[in-house]
Design a protein around this motif. Structure first.
Motif, PDB file in Angstrom:
ATOM      1  N   ALA A   1       7.190   7.686  -2.388  1.00 45.54           N
ATOM      2  CA  ALA A   1       8.359   7.225  -1.639  1.00 45.54           C
ATOM      3  C   ALA A   1       7.988   6.468  -0.370  1.00 45.54           C
ATOM      4  CB  ALA A   1       9.254   8.413  -1.273  1.00 45.54           C
ATOM      5  N   ARG A   2       6.772   6.656   0.147  1.00 41.07           N
ATOM      6  CA  ARG A   2       6.372   5.984   1.382  1.00 41.07           C
ATOM      7  C   ARG A   2       5.347   4.902   1.061  1.00 41.07           C
ATOM      8  NH1 ARG A   2       6.740   7.543   6.711  1.00 41.07           N
ATOM      9  NH2 ARG A   2       7.293   9.648   6.083  1.00 41.07           N
ATOM     10  N   PHE A   3       5.674   3.660   1.459  1.00 37.37           N
ATOM     11  CA  PHE A   3       4.713   2.584   1.257  1.00 37.37           C
ATOM     12  C   PHE A   3       4.927   1.498   2.298  1.00 37.37           C
ATOM     13  CE2 PHE A   3       8.160   2.023  -1.897  1.00 37.37           C
ATOM     14  CZ  PHE A   3       8.636   0.750  -1.600  1.00 37.37           C
ATOM     15  N   LEU A   4       3.892   0.684   2.460  1.00 35.80           N
ATOM     16  CA  LEU A   4       3.878  -0.438   3.391  1.00 35.80           C
ATOM     17  C   LEU A   4       3.989  -1.744   2.616  1.00 35.80           C
ATOM     18  CD1 LEU A   4       0.921   0.541   5.750  1.00 35.80           C
ATOM     19  CD2 LEU A   4       3.299   0.323   6.453  1.00 35.80           C
ATOM     20  N   VAL A   5       4.691  -2.703   3.211  1.00 40.11           N
ATOM     21  CA  VAL A   5       4.775  -4.048   2.654  1.00 40.11           C
ATOM     22  C   VAL A   5       4.412  -5.029   3.768  1.00 40.11           C
ATOM     23  CG1 VAL A   5       6.251  -5.791   1.592  1.00 40.11           C
ATOM     24  CG2 VAL A   5       6.589  -3.365   1.041  1.00 40.11           C
TER      25      VAL A   5
ATOM     26  N   THR B   1       4.170  -8.851   4.943  1.00 43.42           N
ATOM     27  CA  THR B   1       4.642 -10.193   4.662  1.00 43.42           C
ATOM     28  C   THR B   1       4.072 -11.155   5.695  1.00 43.42           C
ATOM     29  OG1 THR B   1       6.626 -10.328   6.067  1.00 43.42           O
ATOM     30  CG2 THR B   1       6.816  -9.063   4.019  1.00 43.42           C
ATOM     31  N   THR B   2       4.290 -12.441   5.487  1.00 43.17           N
ATOM     32  CA  THR B   2       3.811 -13.437   6.445  1.00 43.17           C
ATOM     33  C   THR B   2       4.584 -13.379   7.757  1.00 43.17           C
ATOM     34  OG1 THR B   2       5.288 -15.059   5.431  1.00 43.17           O
ATOM     35  CG2 THR B   2       2.995 -15.024   4.683  1.00 43.17           C
ATOM     36  N   SER B   3       5.706 -12.642   7.783  1.00 44.32           N
ATOM     37  CA  SER B   3       6.521 -12.542   9.001  1.00 44.32           C
ATOM     38  C   SER B   3       6.519 -11.155   9.618  1.00 44.32           C
ATOM     39  CB  SER B   3       7.968 -12.961   8.687  1.00 44.32           C
ATOM     40  OG  SER B   3       8.022 -14.281   8.216  1.00 44.32           O
ATOM     41  N   GLY B   4       5.681 -10.264   9.114  1.00 40.32           N
ATOM     42  CA  GLY B   4       5.612  -8.929   9.681  1.00 40.32           C
ATOM     43  C   GLY B   4       5.389  -7.869   8.620  1.00 40.32           C
ATOM     44  N   VAL B   5       5.226  -6.627   9.088  1.00 32.77           N
ATOM     45  CA  VAL B   5       4.945  -5.486   8.223  1.00 32.77           C
ATOM     46  C   VAL B   5       6.088  -4.491   8.321  1.00 32.77           C
ATOM     47  CG1 VAL B   5       3.333  -3.612   7.718  1.00 32.77           C
ATOM     48  CG2 VAL B   5       2.474  -5.796   8.585  1.00 32.77           C
ATOM     49  N   VAL B   6       6.514  -3.965   7.173  1.00 35.28           N
ATOM     50  CA  VAL B   6       7.551  -2.937   7.160  1.00 35.28           C
ATOM     51  C   VAL B   6       7.071  -1.734   6.363  1.00 35.28           C
ATOM     52  CG1 VAL B   6       9.478  -4.533   7.461  1.00 35.28           C
ATOM     53  CG2 VAL B   6       8.686  -3.964   5.152  1.00 35.28           C
ATOM     54  N   GLN B   7       7.670  -0.601   6.659  1.00 33.30           N
ATOM     55  CA  GLN B   7       7.358   0.637   5.963  1.00 33.30           C
ATOM     56  C   GLN B   7       8.651   1.280   5.487  1.00 33.30           C
ATOM     57  OE1 GLN B   7       5.343   5.055   6.741  1.00 33.30           O
ATOM     58  NE2 GLN B   7       5.098   3.460   8.277  1.00 33.30           N
ATOM     59  N   THR B   8       8.572   1.980   4.380  1.00 33.66           N
ATOM     60  CA  THR B   8       9.679   2.788   3.908  1.00 33.66           C
ATOM     61  C   THR B   8       9.194   4.204   3.646  1.00 33.66           C
ATOM     62  OG1 THR B   8      11.392   3.061   2.209  1.00 33.66           O
ATOM     63  CG2 THR B   8       9.293   2.123   1.499  1.00 33.66           C
ATOM     64  N   ALA B   9      10.053   5.162   3.895  1.00 28.28           N
ATOM     65  CA  ALA B   9       9.775   6.551   3.550  1.00 28.28           C
ATOM     66  C   ALA B   9      10.773   7.049   2.517  1.00 28.28           C
ATOM     67  CB  ALA B   9       9.823   7.429   4.799  1.00 28.28           C
TER      68      ALA B   9
ATOM     69  N   SER C   1       0.835  -1.201   0.000  1.00 32.63           N
ATOM     70  CA  SER C   1       0.000   0.000   0.000  1.00 32.63           C
ATOM     71  C   SER C   1       0.867   1.247   0.000  1.00 32.63           C
ATOM     72  CB  SER C   1      -0.915   0.017   1.228  1.00 32.63           C
ATOM     73  OG  SER C   1      -1.745   1.164   1.220  1.00 32.63           O
ATOM     74  N   PHE C   2       0.588   2.150  -0.934  1.00 31.12           N
ATOM     75  CA  PHE C   2       1.235   3.457  -0.954  1.00 31.12           C
ATOM     76  C   PHE C   2       0.588   4.388   0.056  1.00 31.12           C
ATOM     77  CE2 PHE C   2       2.488   2.375  -5.391  1.00 31.12           C
ATOM     78  CZ  PHE C   2       3.831   2.695  -5.322  1.00 31.12           C
TER      79      PHE C   2
ATOM     80  N   THR D   1      15.515   2.113   2.483  1.00 28.27           N
ATOM     81  CA  THR D   1      15.561   1.567   3.837  1.00 28.27           C
ATOM     82  C   THR D   1      14.146   1.224   4.269  1.00 28.27           C
ATOM     83  OG1 THR D   1      15.392   3.795   4.779  1.00 28.27           O
ATOM     84  CG2 THR D   1      17.611   2.878   4.497  1.00 28.27           C
ATOM     85  N   PHE D   2      14.014   0.226   5.150  1.00 28.61           N
ATOM     86  CA  PHE D   2      12.737  -0.174   5.710  1.00 28.61           C
ATOM     87  C   PHE D   2      12.837  -0.190   7.229  1.00 28.61           C
ATOM     88  CE2 PHE D   2      12.477  -2.043   1.477  1.00 28.61           C
ATOM     89  CZ  PHE D   2      11.165  -1.808   1.119  1.00 28.61           C
ATOM     90  N   PHE D   3      11.728   0.111   7.901  1.00 32.55           N
ATOM     91  CA  PHE D   3      11.677  -0.118   9.347  1.00 32.55           C
ATOM     92  C   PHE D   3      10.454  -0.952   9.647  1.00 32.55           C
ATOM     93  CE2 PHE D   3       9.499   3.952   8.778  1.00 32.55           C
ATOM     94  CZ  PHE D   3       8.364   3.826   9.570  1.00 32.55           C
ATOM     95  N   SER D   4      10.565  -1.755  10.724  1.00 38.11           N
ATOM     96  CA  SER D   4       9.566  -2.771  11.015  1.00 38.11           C
ATOM     97  C   SER D   4       8.576  -2.318  12.054  1.00 38.11           C
ATOM     98  CB  SER D   4      10.247  -4.060  11.507  1.00 38.11           C
ATOM     99  OG  SER D   4      11.089  -4.586  10.537  1.00 38.11           O
ATOM    100  N   TYR D   5       7.371  -2.899  11.986  1.00 37.31           N
ATOM    101  CA  TYR D   5       6.377  -2.806  13.052  1.00 37.31           C
ATOM    102  C   TYR D   5       6.439  -4.062  13.889  1.00 37.31           C
ATOM    103  CZ  TYR D   5       4.262   1.215  10.719  1.00 37.31           C
ATOM    104  OH  TYR D   5       4.041   2.433  10.166  1.00 37.31           O
TER     105      TYR D   5
END
Length: 244
Positions: free
Chosen positions: A219-223, A225-233, A210-211, A238-242
């Motif tokens: 530039a900012r979107f969410l990905v 996955t089956t092992s967690g959610v990450v976001q990039t700005a 999701s953008f 770079t990605f950071f995790s929830y």
């Protein structure tokens, strides 16, 4: 509909279909195989409104249809099944109304569908399916197809979801969720940047993307996955995790 009163559900269950509301859920109108317009199958998989149409009368829904699946684009509420605008997926292939015997996307399961909100002329539509993805600039009459065998290729055939960046009104910027990572294109499918576990994703098994639609350049979107959610700005640099 800025009031948030209009939304829809794709119901994937026996006898299920498409349920939509214009009053915030107080009442629902149901579309299924018996209604007019009729859906071509009883199990709806995904649904999206074209937010450029204030009436809410342009809606895309993917459904199960026997051995194959079906996807119909409705441009109003009075169409009979034979007058469906767009495409129908029958016996494992995606057919156009204009050329009923010509497959546009060879795909057994349409799992994601999205309009480029705001693009009224032409109407832009994207599909995600088990064998690849398709991008249309004419409301589903024709598609640019990307699979593991095309050039450029997707490393995975199994595409689960798709999202447009609406800030790009030309429809060049999209995200794909696949079983081998997330794919970003900024040139309408001419090339892809792949994000996977080596890029900072918790897993290659991506289920949704999701953008953030107001961030410049997408530039900012969410990905997810089956092992967690990450976001990039930073567009994926770079990605950071929830917390999982």
């Amino acid at each position: 509909d800025t009031s948030g009163q209009r939304f829809a559900f794709a119901i994937s269950a026996a006898g299920g279909a498409l349920a939509r509301t214009t009053d915030g859920g107080s009442t629902f109108t149901v579309l299924d195989a018996t209604t007019v317009p009729a859906l071509p199958g009883p199990y709806a998989r995904t649904v999206d409104y074209d937010d450029a149409v204030a009436s809410g009368n342009r809606i895309v829904v993917a459904t199960n249809c026997g051995w194959g699946h079906a996807l119909a684009v409705y441009d109003g509420v009075t169409h009979a099944p034979s007058a469906t605008v767009g495409i129908a997926h029958v016996d494992g292939r995606l057919w156009t109304e204009a050329a009923a015997n010509t497959p546009t996307v060879d795909d057994w399961r349409v799992r994601g569908a999205a309009f480029l909100d705001g693009a009224t002329s032409p109407v832009r539509l994207a599909l995600a399916g088990r064998l690849g993805a398709g991008f249309s600039a004419d409301g589903g009459a024709t598609f640019t197809v990307r699979t593991g065998a095309t050039n450029p290729a997707l490393a995975a055939a199994d595409v689960r979801a798709v999202d447009w960046f609406t800030g790009d009104t030309l429809g060049r910027t999209l995200l794909l969720a696949t079983d081998q990572g997330a794919y970003l294109t900024t040139d309408g499918g001419g090339s892809f940047t792949r994000f996977d576990a080596t890029s900072g994703l918790p897993s290659n098994d991506v289920r949704d993307v999701s953008f953030h639609q107001t961030t410049a350049g997408g530039a900012r979107f969410l990905v997810a996955t089956t092992s967690g959610v990450v976001q990039t700005a930073t567009g994926g640099s770079t990605f950071f995790s929830y917390p999982s």
